[in-house]
Design an enzyme around this catalytic site. Structure first.
Site, short mmCIF file in Angstrom:
data_model
loop_
_atom_site.label_atom_id
_atom_site.label_comp_id
_atom_site.label_asym_id
_atom_site.label_seq_id
_atom_site.Cartn_x
_atom_site.Cartn_y
_atom_site.Cartn_z
CE1 TYR A 182 37.84 30.84 51.57
CE2 TYR A 182 36.74 32.08 49.85
CZ TYR A 182 37.69 31.15 50.23
OH TYR A 182 38.48 30.54 49.29
CB SER A 188 47.77 33.28 46.08
OG SER A 188 48.73 34.13 46.66
N PRO A 189 47.55 34.59 42.57
CG PRO A 189 46.35 35.80 40.99
CD PRO A 189 46.16 34.97 42.23
NE ARG A 218 46.37 39.82 51.23
CZ ARG A 218 45.92 39.21 50.15
NH1 ARG A 218 46.54 38.14 49.69
NH2 ARG A 218 44.86 39.67 49.50
N GLY A 245 41.26 39.16 44.47
CA GLY A 245 40.44 39.84 45.45
C GLY A 245 40.74 41.32 45.46
CG ASN A 252 43.95 43.41 40.32
OD1 ASN A 252 45.12 43.81 40.28
ND2 ASN A 252 43.34 43.17 41.46
#
Length: 334
Positions: free
Chosen positions: A54, A206-207, A228, A285, A295
């Protein structure tokens, strides 16, 4: 914040994990990234996921710096090895003994830690004998540099083969990290049954389907600014396949379901993956601290069976379940 066991191990992790794939070291400034980590800690998250690839190591550095003042024993730190790092030479990628040993040392140096809790094979390496890979991971565990070993995006047969060799080597694979959401369900037919059989959990990424399940992308409308989908540093490419008009229309059908549960659509998406008994944690994230705060409200949510069925009905035309789509690269990508 609730905890779950990772696989058939004694390690407890928060059912929402803070991940820094597309943010730290690339999309957001370091001070913002640090604020997001602090927000995660304040919300009760103690589990953090990163990888050496990353931002070519920068994400690990930012995470390590942000957590430097915390009691190490109170955290669960995950990182990964496989993708090209450094100058991306012929041995700077894959799951060879050389790359794994150099990879764990590099990750610990960037994180400024003595060990990680979970070290993961970021993909399956078709170019290295599996016996070599598993033997190297066993030595990483024996050295104390990683406490547990997991994998990412391995198919059911790869999981079975890897677990058999791991047990021969004196340890067990405890987890698999696949993409999983209410739209992307390719692990359900084969990977999840194999994992239950093998004592492995899913650590899902990526839920929210790269943010599409948050509901902020509306059919027939311009893409939101600063989202995004408009980010040129990588986010735009990861989300483009989900920006289909039919998918966006089906996602909007989830809004009344979220309202009935008193949730935002993003929270519904995270809560949905946590209904799967084989999911230990959902990676989430953030590019702003308030996203973390929102979240975590998905933790502990129980979705009634009739609403789970309603979600299936709403998304049915857009759901992908083909297990053949759980694919590791046939050759190393340099």
């Amino acid at each position: 914040m609730e905890y779950r066991y990772l696989g058939r191990s004694g390690l407890k992790i928060t059912e929402i994990t803070y991940g820094n794939w597309l943010t730290h070291g690339s999309q957001v400034e370091n001070d913002v990234a640090t604020s997001c980590v602090r927000a995660a800690l304040d919300a009760g998250i103690t589990t953090f996921d990163t990888a050496d690839a990353y931002a070519n190591g920068a994400a690990e550095e930012v995470l390590g710096a942000a957590l430097a003042s915390e009691r190490r024993e109170s955290l669960e730190i995950f990182t990964k090895v496989y993708w090209p790092v450094g100058p991306k030479g012929p041995n700077d990628t894959g799951l060879s003994r050389k790359h794994i040993m150099e990879g764990i040392n590099g990750s610990l140096r960037r994180l400024n830690m003595d060990y990680v809790d979970l070290y993961q094979a970021h993909r399956y390496d078709h170019e290295t004998p599996l016996e070599e890979t598993i033997s190297a991971f066993a030595d990483v565990v024996r050295s104390g540099k990683a406490l547990y070993i997991g994998v990412s995006e391995w198919n059911a047969q790869q999981l079975r083969d890897g677990q058999a060799l791991a047990r021969e080597a004196g340890f067990s694979l405890v987890s698999n990290q696949p993409q999983y959401s209410a739209l992307w369900r390719v692990i359900e037919p084969e990977v999840v049954p194999a994992s239950l059989e093998l004592g492995m959990s899913q650590v899902v990424w990526s839920p929210m389907a790269q943010g599409v399940l948050s509901g902020k992308y509306l059919p027939g409308q311009p893409l939101p600014a600063d989202s995004r989908a408009t980010d040129e540093h990588g986010g735009k490419n990861t989300i483009k396949d989900y920006l289909d008009e039919d998918i966006l229309s089906n996602v909007q059908k989830l809004r009344p379901i979220a309202d009935e549960l008193g949730l935002k659509m993003s929270q519904l998406a995270i809560a949905w993956v946590l209904q799967n008994e084989n999911v230990a944690t959902a990676l989430v994230g953030a590019s702003r601290p308030e996203q973390v705060t929102e979240n975590v409200k998905a933790s502990g949510v129980k979705i009634p069976a009739e609403l789970m069925a309603a979600i299936d009905t709403a998304l049915a035309p857009s759901i992908i379940k083909d297990p053949a789509l759980t694919v590791s690269p046939p050759t190393r990508v340099a």
